[in-house]
Design a protein around this motif. Structure first.
Motif, PDB file in Angstrom:
ATOM      1  N   ILE A   1     -23.925  -4.349 -21.795  1.00 48.97           N
ATOM      2  CA  ILE A   1     -25.375  -4.492 -21.774  1.00 48.97           C
ATOM      3  C   ILE A   1     -25.771  -5.958 -21.945  1.00 48.97           C
ATOM      4  O   ILE A   1     -26.696  -6.436 -21.325  1.00 48.97           O
ATOM      5  N   GLY A   2     -25.046  -6.675 -22.757  1.00 47.60           N
ATOM      6  CA  GLY A   2     -25.382  -8.070 -23.025  1.00 47.60           C
ATOM      7  C   GLY A   2     -24.596  -9.020 -22.148  1.00 47.60           C
ATOM      8  O   GLY A   2     -23.842  -8.621 -21.265  1.00 47.60           O
ATOM      9  N   ALA A   3     -24.790 -10.291 -22.407  1.00 47.43           N
ATOM     10  CA  ALA A   3     -24.115 -11.332 -21.635  1.00 47.43           C
ATOM     11  C   ALA A   3     -24.003 -12.592 -22.485  1.00 47.43           C
ATOM     12  O   ALA A   3     -24.832 -12.838 -23.356  1.00 47.43           O
ATOM     13  N   SER A   4     -23.003 -13.370 -22.186  1.00 55.19           N
ATOM     14  CA  SER A   4     -22.899 -14.665 -22.854  1.00 55.19           C
ATOM     15  C   SER A   4     -23.866 -15.648 -22.184  1.00 55.19           C
ATOM     16  O   SER A   4     -24.490 -15.332 -21.159  1.00 55.19           O
ATOM     17  N   SER A   5     -23.968 -16.813 -22.745  1.00 55.20           N
ATOM     18  CA  SER A   5     -24.848 -17.857 -22.191  1.00 55.20           C
ATOM     19  C   SER A   5     -24.584 -18.038 -20.701  1.00 55.20           C
ATOM     20  O   SER A   5     -23.445 -17.999 -20.266  1.00 55.20           O
ATOM     21  N   TYR A   6     -25.660 -18.225 -19.956  1.00 54.18           N
ATOM     22  CA  TYR A   6     -25.634 -18.509 -18.521  1.00 54.18           C
ATOM     23  C   TYR A   6     -25.215 -17.311 -17.660  1.00 54.18           C
ATOM     24  O   TYR A   6     -25.041 -17.426 -16.458  1.00 54.18           O
ATOM     25  N   GLY A   7     -25.057 -16.143 -18.285  1.00 48.17           N
ATOM     26  CA  GLY A   7     -24.722 -14.931 -17.534  1.00 48.17           C
ATOM     27  C   GLY A   7     -25.992 -14.188 -17.140  1.00 48.17           C
ATOM     28  O   GLY A   7     -27.050 -14.783 -16.945  1.00 48.17           O
ATOM     29  N   ALA A   8     -25.872 -12.870 -17.039  1.00 44.61           N
ATOM     30  CA  ALA A   8     -27.023 -12.032 -16.644  1.00 44.61           C
ATOM     31  C   ALA A   8     -27.873 -11.776 -17.874  1.00 44.61           C
ATOM     32  O   ALA A   8     -27.922 -10.675 -18.419  1.00 44.61           O
ATOM     33  N   ASN A   9     -28.550 -12.804 -18.336  1.00 45.73           N
ATOM     34  CA  ASN A   9     -29.298 -12.708 -19.583  1.00 45.73           C
ATOM     35  C   ASN A   9     -30.797 -12.981 -19.444  1.00 45.73           C
ATOM     36  O   ASN A   9     -31.487 -13.221 -20.421  1.00 45.73           O
TER      37      ASN A   9
ATOM     38  N   TYR B   1     -29.447 -19.284  -8.044  1.00 47.31           N
ATOM     39  CA  TYR B   1     -30.265 -18.314  -8.773  1.00 47.31           C
ATOM     40  C   TYR B   1     -29.393 -17.228  -9.413  1.00 47.31           C
ATOM     41  O   TYR B   1     -29.871 -16.171  -9.769  1.00 47.31           O
ATOM     42  N   MET B   2     -28.106 -17.491  -9.544  1.00 51.50           N
ATOM     43  CA  MET B   2     -27.184 -16.527 -10.132  1.00 51.50           C
ATOM     44  C   MET B   2     -26.764 -16.916 -11.547  1.00 51.50           C
ATOM     45  O   MET B   2     -26.018 -16.205 -12.188  1.00 51.50           O
ATOM     46  N   ILE B   3     -27.259 -18.035 -12.036  1.00 54.98           N
ATOM     47  CA  ILE B   3     -26.911 -18.517 -13.371  1.00 54.98           C
ATOM     48  C   ILE B   3     -28.064 -18.202 -14.320  1.00 54.98           C
ATOM     49  O   ILE B   3     -29.230 -18.433 -13.997  1.00 54.98           O
ATOM     50  N   GLY B   4     -27.713 -17.674 -15.476  1.00 55.29           N
ATOM     51  CA  GLY B   4     -28.724 -17.331 -16.467  1.00 55.29           C
ATOM     52  C   GLY B   4     -29.069 -18.495 -17.374  1.00 55.29           C
ATOM     53  O   GLY B   4     -28.685 -19.645 -17.141  1.00 55.29           O
ATOM     54  N   GLU B   5     -29.775 -18.174 -18.420  1.00 53.19           N
ATOM     55  CA  GLU B   5     -30.216 -19.179 -19.385  1.00 53.19           C
ATOM     56  C   GLU B   5     -29.155 -19.398 -20.466  1.00 53.19           C
ATOM     57  O   GLU B   5     -28.272 -18.578 -20.667  1.00 53.19           O
ATOM     58  N   TRP B   6     -29.301 -20.486 -21.182  1.00 56.09           N
ATOM     59  CA  TRP B   6     -28.383 -20.763 -22.293  1.00 56.09           C
ATOM     60  C   TRP B   6     -28.574 -19.742 -23.408  1.00 56.09           C
ATOM     61  O   TRP B   6     -27.616 -19.255 -23.985  1.00 56.09           O
ATOM     62  N   LEU B   7     -29.830 -19.390 -23.676  1.00 53.22           N
ATOM     63  CA  LEU B   7     -30.118 -18.486 -24.786  1.00 53.22           C
ATOM     64  C   LEU B   7     -31.215 -17.507 -24.390  1.00 53.22           C
ATOM     65  O   LEU B   7     -32.216 -17.897 -23.795  1.00 53.22           O
TER      66      LEU B   7
ATOM     67  N   PRO C   1     -37.797 -18.339 -12.567  1.00 50.17           N
ATOM     68  CA  PRO C   1     -37.377 -19.722 -12.313  1.00 50.17           C
ATOM     69  C   PRO C   1     -35.857 -19.907 -12.216  1.00 50.17           C
ATOM     70  O   PRO C   1     -35.083 -19.135 -12.768  1.00 50.17           O
ATOM     71  N   LEU C   2     -35.502 -20.937 -11.494  1.00 46.73           N
ATOM     72  CA  LEU C   2     -34.113 -21.364 -11.389  1.00 46.73           C
ATOM     73  C   LEU C   2     -33.671 -21.903 -12.747  1.00 46.73           C
ATOM     74  O   LEU C   2     -34.385 -22.699 -13.364  1.00 46.73           O
ATOM     75  N   ALA C   3     -32.525 -21.450 -13.223  1.00 45.89           N
ATOM     76  CA  ALA C   3     -32.015 -21.943 -14.502  1.00 45.89           C
ATOM     77  C   ALA C   3     -31.667 -23.427 -14.389  1.00 45.89           C
ATOM     78  O   ALA C   3     -31.172 -23.886 -13.351  1.00 45.89           O
ATOM     79  N   SER C   4     -31.913 -24.168 -15.425  1.00 46.38           N
ATOM     80  CA  SER C   4     -31.701 -25.611 -15.401  1.00 46.38           C
ATOM     81  C   SER C   4     -30.240 -26.001 -15.166  1.00 46.38           C
ATOM     82  O   SER C   4     -29.960 -27.060 -14.634  1.00 46.38           O
ATOM     83  N   GLN C   5     -29.304 -25.143 -15.534  1.00 48.71           N
ATOM     84  CA  GLN C   5     -27.876 -25.457 -15.387  1.00 48.71           C
ATOM     85  C   GLN C   5     -27.266 -24.905 -14.091  1.00 48.71           C
ATOM     86  O   GLN C   5     -26.060 -24.967 -13.897  1.00 48.71           O
ATOM     87  N   ASP C   6     -28.081 -24.364 -13.195  1.00 51.18           N
ATOM     88  CA  ASP C   6     -27.589 -23.778 -11.939  1.00 51.18           C
ATOM     89  C   ASP C   6     -27.381 -24.893 -10.925  1.00 51.18           C
ATOM     90  O   ASP C   6     -28.252 -25.185 -10.105  1.00 51.18           O
TER      91      ASP C   6
END
Length: 163
Positions: free
Chosen positions: A151-159, A73-79, A63-68
């Motif tokens: 390997i990890g990402a902050s909020s809204y990154g590749a997570n 489709y390049m924005i990740g999730e908050w958590l 799914p498309l992230a709510s904050q994109d």
């Protein structure tokens, strides 16, 4: 008396502003960057990469992230389990601009890099769009990137754990 001084001061400041703008417009010139074609190609390649990722995510029901806000489709999730720190969503949405690839081309040119040169890049999962822009610019400029990636990402990154 003070009111008259303020009025005269405002008129003088306005006149000075108009003169400054006129001089700027009359004396400025447009200069194209010597690597303009490479910049355009790198930006276009970046956009093609984004489109392929978007296509994949749609085909696999990711799914498309709510904050994109650009529906990229390049924005990740908050958590997610991949989060390392809290990120700023506006920064992530800004990084979606494919013209960051042109900026990388400008940096490469300023550094005097040449086709075939090796470079080391450090990628963060927090800004996947900037990573893609950098790789596109490397390809167009003919550089050989050696990548160190988190390997990890902050909020809204590749997570997104499903991607």
């Amino acid at each position: 008396m003070k009111k008259k001084i303020y009025v005269l001061g405002s008129i003088f400041a306005s006149l000075l502003l108009v003169i400054t703008i006129a001089v700027t417009l009359l004396t400025s010139s447009k200069v194209e960057h010597k690597d303009k074609d490479k910049m355009l190609e790198a930006s276009s390649l970046t956009m093609q990469c984004y489109e392929e990722i978007k296509k994949y995510k749609i085909e696999h029901n990711i799914p498309l992230a709510s904050q994109d806000k650009y529906e990229s489709y390049m924005i990740g999730e908050w958590l997610s389990p991949l989060n390392t720190t809290e990120g700023e969503v506006d920064a992530k949405n800004t990084s979606v601009n494919p013209n960051f690839a042109a900026l990388y081309i400008s940096y490469f040119s300023t550094l005097g890099l040449k086709e075939g040169d090796n470079i080391v890049t450090m990628f963060s999962g927090s800004f996947p769009c900037l990573n893609i822009s950098c790789l596109a610019a490397c390809k167009v400029y003919g550089l050989n990137p050696y990548v160190m990636a988190s390997i990890g990402a902050s909020s809204y990154g590749a997570n997104n754990v499903d991607f």
